[in-house]
Design an enzyme around this catalytic site. Structure first.
Site, PDB file in Angstrom:
ATOM      1  N   SER A 244       2.501 -45.058 -22.572  1.00  0.00           N
ATOM      2  CA  SER A 244       1.455 -45.887 -23.149  1.00  0.00           C
ATOM      3  C   SER A 244       0.420 -45.038 -23.848  1.00  0.00           C
ATOM      4  O   SER A 244       0.319 -43.829 -23.627  1.00  0.00           O
ATOM      5  CB  SER A 244       0.789 -46.720 -22.056  1.00  0.00           C
ATOM      6  OG  SER A 244       0.022 -45.861 -21.259  1.00  0.00           O
ATOM      7  N   LYS A 245      -0.330 -45.700 -24.693  1.00  0.00           N
ATOM      8  CA  LYS A 245      -1.292 -45.024 -25.545  1.00  0.00           C
ATOM      9  C   LYS A 245      -2.327 -44.258 -24.720  1.00  0.00           C
ATOM     10  O   LYS A 245      -2.825 -43.235 -25.153  1.00  0.00           O
ATOM     11  CB  LYS A 245      -1.997 -46.081 -26.404  1.00  0.00           C
ATOM     12  CG  LYS A 245      -2.510 -45.515 -27.698  1.00  0.00           C
ATOM     13  CD  LYS A 245      -2.965 -46.630 -28.606  1.00  0.00           C
ATOM     14  CE  LYS A 245      -3.777 -46.085 -29.755  1.00  0.00           C
ATOM     15  NZ  LYS A 245      -3.112 -45.078 -30.545  1.00  0.00           N
TER      16      LYS A 245
END
Ligand code: GLU
Length: 473
Positions: A244-245
């Site tokens: 994830s970011k």
């Protein structure tokens, strides 16, 4: 039957590396089977739309060599088609209008949650009479069209990656097909388009697995044959959490900006979810080889670890194989301060072996064009002392002075001369090469002293060795 696959991104921002992987798999599978690979832009969710995101996705696919057939299909241009199909289901009694207010739906959801039930529409509007529906429509009361999901069906499909999956229809919501603004939901548009585009295989991320029963129910309502599905595993961090970011870069552009090569990134994305074949330990594949060797059945369902170390390693392999002129071109933007083309090419040549990504070229290279500043203590090899270091640098300078300019024109010649001289005099290699390297680079870790001297040239090399002696005095 001709195999037709598609990539169907929603243009909601950047292209996630997982999205590129999905595109790649669909591309490989289509090309391998001499089928078609189509692109569809799923832009019906207007609230999440980012202007220009579609163009970026198209550019990335082209730049990566994932050529799609035909023009991209934009869902936002096909609203009438979805409405037509939804009307058909209404007429056939397989869908119905729902005028429930968001407040009522929310209250219902809260109650269901309180009772530990899965949130689901209670089919209240199914009881509306034709007259009531018409009145509501006439009065322009906002309403949606829902699928009438039968209550007692088992929905099964054979997922290429996951095997047989089955769901009970009683657990599936009467999903919305057309929203109150007249736009279709993802589910309806997705199914209608896969049908109209004659898609035979849908390869997509695991996150869509729970949508598939809904899709199959829509196929059934229309009496259409569904495509075959392959739900690939998610990309994971090495700790097996979802990539994830928050934890790092996830957009394709981030990786390109960091100096990862397109070929390496594709190669990496192709093989990380791939169960190792016992017959081969091959890891480097060109796009053409991937087309030949790709096997949907070999994809594992347990998650593909996005192992940056492996990506770095692969990228380094590609960098080492690259013709120097091409590499110089790629490195240039990272070294705007170096205007001298010859110097740039020499630096890149020396660094080529060690680079993991193109951006690494900008690390620790100032000494190639700027006199290094360093602590004189660094000149002293661990098995030596200050006086010896100074003495050795003097000997080295005398020797290098005896070498003509032309001996500096090739690294190999320079290296051979210096090593022969060390051997002939029975010097210890470290006694000579350590202070030489530090004198030239000012660094503890750097390319070899021969390579640096080759880049710097005779005059500058001698000058730096002279300065190093002064530092030790
Ligand atoms: N628009 C969906 C996405 O963004 C497509 C999912 C699918 O391939 O069906 O991933």
């Amino acid at each position: 039957m001709k195999i037709i696959t598609r990539f169907a991104p929603s243009p909601t921002g950047y292209l996630h590396v997982g999205g590129l992987r999905t595109a790649l798999y669909n591309f490989l599978f289509a090309r391998q089977n001499r089928g078609k690979f189509l692109l569809r832009i799923e832009d019906t969710d207007r609230s999440r739309l980012v202007l220009g995101a579609d163009k970026k996705i198209i550019k990335i696919l082209k730049d990566f060599g994932l050529k799609f057939d035909n023009k991209p299909v934009y869902q936002s241009k096909r609203l009438k088609i979805y409405q037509k199909y939804a009307r058909r289901l209404l007429e056939e009694g397989k869908a119905y209008y729902c005028f429930c207010t968001p407040q009522r739906l929310e209250k219902m959801r809260q109650e269901q949650m309180k009772n530990k039930q899965a949130p689901k529409y209670d089919k209240a509007c199914l009881k509306l009479t034709q007259q009531e529906i018409e009145n509501n429509l006439k009065r322009k009361i906002p309403g949606v069209i829902r699928l009438k999901v039968p209550g007692n069906k088992t929905i099964k499909w054979q997922d290429i990656i996951r095997g047989e999956i089955s769901f009970e229809s009683k657990d599936v919501d009467d999903q919305v097909l057309i929203k109150s603004d007249g736009f279709p939901t993802y589910h309806l548009a997705n199914v209608v388009d896969d049908h109209e585009m004659a898609i035979t295989y849908v390869i997509r991320g695991e996150e869509w697995l729970s949508s598939t029963p809904k899709h199959l129910l829509i196929y059934e309502a229309f009496g259409w044959q569904a495509p075959k599905y392959a739900h690939q595993s998610l990309l994971l961090n090495p700790d097996r959490s979802k990539l994830s970011k928050r934890q790092g870069d996830v957009s394709v552009e981030d990786y390109l900006a960091k100096g990862y090569l397109k070929e390496a990134l594709l190669n990496f994305l192709a093989i990380i979810g791939w169960t190792e074949s016992k017959a081969s330990s091959q890891e480097i594949y060109s796009l053409q080889e991937l087309i030949e060797k790709f096997d949907l059945k070999r994809l594992n369902k347990s998650g593909a670890v996005f192992d940056l170390e492996k990506l770095d390693w692969l990228n380094g392999c590609y960098i080492r194989q690259m013709p120097l002129a091409k590499l110089v071109k790629l490195c240039q933007p990272y070294l705007p301060q170096i205007k001298d083309k010859k110097l740039l090419a020499k630096i890149v040549k020396v660094e080529q072996e060690r680079l993991k990504k193109i951006s690494d070229i900008s690390q620790d290279i100032d000494f190639f064009y700027k006199e290094p500043d360093y602590n004189p203590e660094l000149l002293i090899w661990k098995k030596s002392n200050r006086d010896a270091a100074l003495e050795n640098l003097v000997k080295l300078e005398d020797f290098l002075l005896s070498l003509p300019e032309k001996d500096f024109a090739e690294v190999e010649i320079l290296e051979k001369n210096i090593i022969d001289w060390i051997k002939k005099n029975n010097y210890r290699v470290g006694d000579m090469l350590w202070p030489m390297r530090v004198a030239l680079s000012g660094l503890q870790n750097s390319p070899s002293p021969f390579e640096i001297a080759w880049v710097l040239g005779r005059e500058e090399t001698l000058e730096r060795i002279d300065k190093a002696q002064k530092k030790l005095k």
